[in-house]
Design an enzyme around this catalytic site. Structure first.
Site, PDB file in Angstrom:
ATOM      1  N   SER A 186     -32.577 -75.038 -42.799  1.00  0.00           N
ATOM      2  CA  SER A 186     -31.633 -75.707 -41.903  1.00  0.00           C
ATOM      3  C   SER A 186     -30.471 -76.384 -42.615  1.00  0.00           C
ATOM      4  O   SER A 186     -29.423 -76.594 -42.002  1.00  0.00           O
ATOM      5  CB  SER A 186     -32.371 -76.730 -41.040  1.00  0.00           C
ATOM      6  N   HIS A 214     -34.821 -72.341 -36.552  1.00  0.00           N
ATOM      7  CA  HIS A 214     -33.380 -72.110 -36.690  1.00  0.00           C
ATOM      8  C   HIS A 214     -33.026 -70.623 -36.760  1.00  0.00           C
ATOM      9  O   HIS A 214     -31.845 -70.284 -36.928  1.00  0.00           O
ATOM     10  CB  HIS A 214     -32.855 -72.813 -37.940  1.00  0.00           C
ATOM     11  N   LYS A 245     -33.854 -75.804 -29.606  1.00  0.00           N
ATOM     12  CA  LYS A 245     -32.623 -75.409 -30.292  1.00  0.00           C
ATOM     13  C   LYS A 245     -31.977 -74.251 -29.515  1.00  0.00           C
ATOM     14  O   LYS A 245     -31.453 -74.467 -28.436  1.00  0.00           O
ATOM     15  CB  LYS A 245     -32.915 -75.074 -31.750  1.00  0.00           C
TER      16      LYS A 245
END
Length: 399
Positions: A186, A214, A245
């Site tokens: 990340s 991610h 996310k």
């Protein structure tokens, strides 16, 4: 009793401020989106520091799905799953996640931090080995700490170092071995070389676990994550991930993989056994989100176009950007205070970014982490790039 401890904390906090490492929180007063409003500032700012990769955080279709689920299934579960906290929607979402990752079964958690924290201890003992990438997320690190297995750490995405750890685990007589890695790291935006990791896992008879927080929704031809990108379906044993996310930006996490592993986690994973089920509204909207991703790759394609455009323009302007294969662009500044000053100047220009510095990243590796979204328009990207150039020249970062 508190007085002496209070003085201790006050000194510690002042030391953090004096070192330029104190973290200020900026308060958003609108929905999360590519353009937002923040407290004590007139007008909108463009948001380039959310993990809202597919731009779904304020998607009207997901909001309506959340309202519908709340109307039909209530506000909260008020219980853990095995007592009285599982609804049909939970099972439907778990099935959707399994289809997405091409796995046998899935277990939901309140967050991916819980999924990672509750993964290793139920499965491995002091007879086993966990081999972890040095840049893995804090949740993986904490999950490993809770487990009695032997611990090995290899340099980020370094396959020679990984093989060294595998050999050491074999020499130590470890029963089972598991390689644990982030899919996308990340802070840097690089992708773990899953094809090479899987080759070594097969060579040394190790399991493979990857955190897709991610990477799912972002990497791969259709954004289906690292297994798609490296054609590793059937070779990666365990996936963990988040619904917070790319997958809508709300809350909730999951572990997905072989049915026996998932069943054991249902029996013994403490964050699952002792935490409430995910709220119906989040579950309902997440089910709808997976339907949307099955219907079209438009959001993923737009995201990749935005990433390429922003990265190329910033490199042309002279910025130092770590190589990225994801939606994360790390604009390197190296100095902690400079990263804070840069972020403040950017907000004055109407661009919302955050400076990252120790202990979030190693000392001397401070940066502005830019996160691109499918929701960003070309006009917004150009405005952000222009602001970076203006502030960069003002602070002496570029000429």
């Amino acid at each position: 009793m508190y007085t002496n401890f209070q003085k201790h904390l006050e000194k510690e906090l002042q030391d953090i401020k004096d070192a330029g490492l104190y973290k200020e929180e900026r308060v958003i007063v609108t929905p999360q989106s590519s353009d937002i409003e923040v407290e004590n500032r007139q007008g909108e700012v463009l948001n380039f520091c959310a993990n809202n990769y597919l731009g779904l955080a304020d998607n009207t279709r997901l909001i309506e799905a959340a309202k519908k689920a709340m109307d039909e299934r209530g506000y909260g579960m008020s219980s853990v799953r095995f007592i009285c906290g599982t609804q049909d929607l939970h099972k439907e979402l778990e099935a959707a996640i399994s289809r997405y990752f091409k796995t046998e079964d899935t277990i939901l958690y309140a967050a991916c931090f819980d999924a990672n924290g509750g993964l290793f201890e139920p499965l491995f003992t002091e007879q086993d080995a966990i081999i972890s990438d040095s840049l893995n997320h804090a949740s993986i690190i904490d999950g490993v700490r809770l487990c009695k297995a032997k611990r090995f750490r290899y340099a980020n995405a370094d396959m020679e170092d990984l093989e060294r750890c595998l050999k050491e685990a074999d020499a130590a007589g470890c029963r089972y071995k598991i390689i644990a890695t982030d899919g996308v790291f990340s802070m840097d935006g690089n992708v773990a070389p899953m094809d090479k990791i899987c080759e070594l896992a097969e060579k040394y008879d190790a399991l493979v676990m990857v955190d897709e927080s991610h990477s799912a929704g972002v990497v791969g031809e259709r954004g289906r994550g690292v297994a798609e990108k490296f054609d590793c379906y059937g070779k990666i044993d365990i996936f963990t991930g988040t619904l917070g996310k790319a997958f809508g930006g709300a809350m909730g996490g999951f572990t997905t993989g072989p049915k026996e592993i998932i069943d054991m986690l249902r029996q013994r994973s403490r964050p699952y056994l002792f935490s409430n089920s995910v709220a119906p509204s989040i579950v309902g909207s997440s089910i709808e989100m997976f339907k949307m991703l099955d219907e079209s790759d438009e959001l993923h394609d737009r995201l990749m176009e935005n990433v390429a455009y922003f990265r190329d323009k910033m490199l042309e302007a002279g910025f130092d950007i770590k190589p990225t294969q994801s939606a994360i662009c790390a604009v390197m500044l190296y100095d902690a205070k400079l990263s804070q000053d840069f972020a403040k100047e950017m907000q004055n220009e109407g661009i919302y970014v955050t400076g990252f510095y120790y202990p979030v990243v190693p000392k001397g590796q401070a940066r502005i982490r830019v996160q691109l979204s499918a929701a960003h328009t070309r006009e917004q990207l150009d405005k952000a790039i222009a602001a970076f150039v203006k502030v960069g020249k003002k602070l002496g970062v570029i000429k």
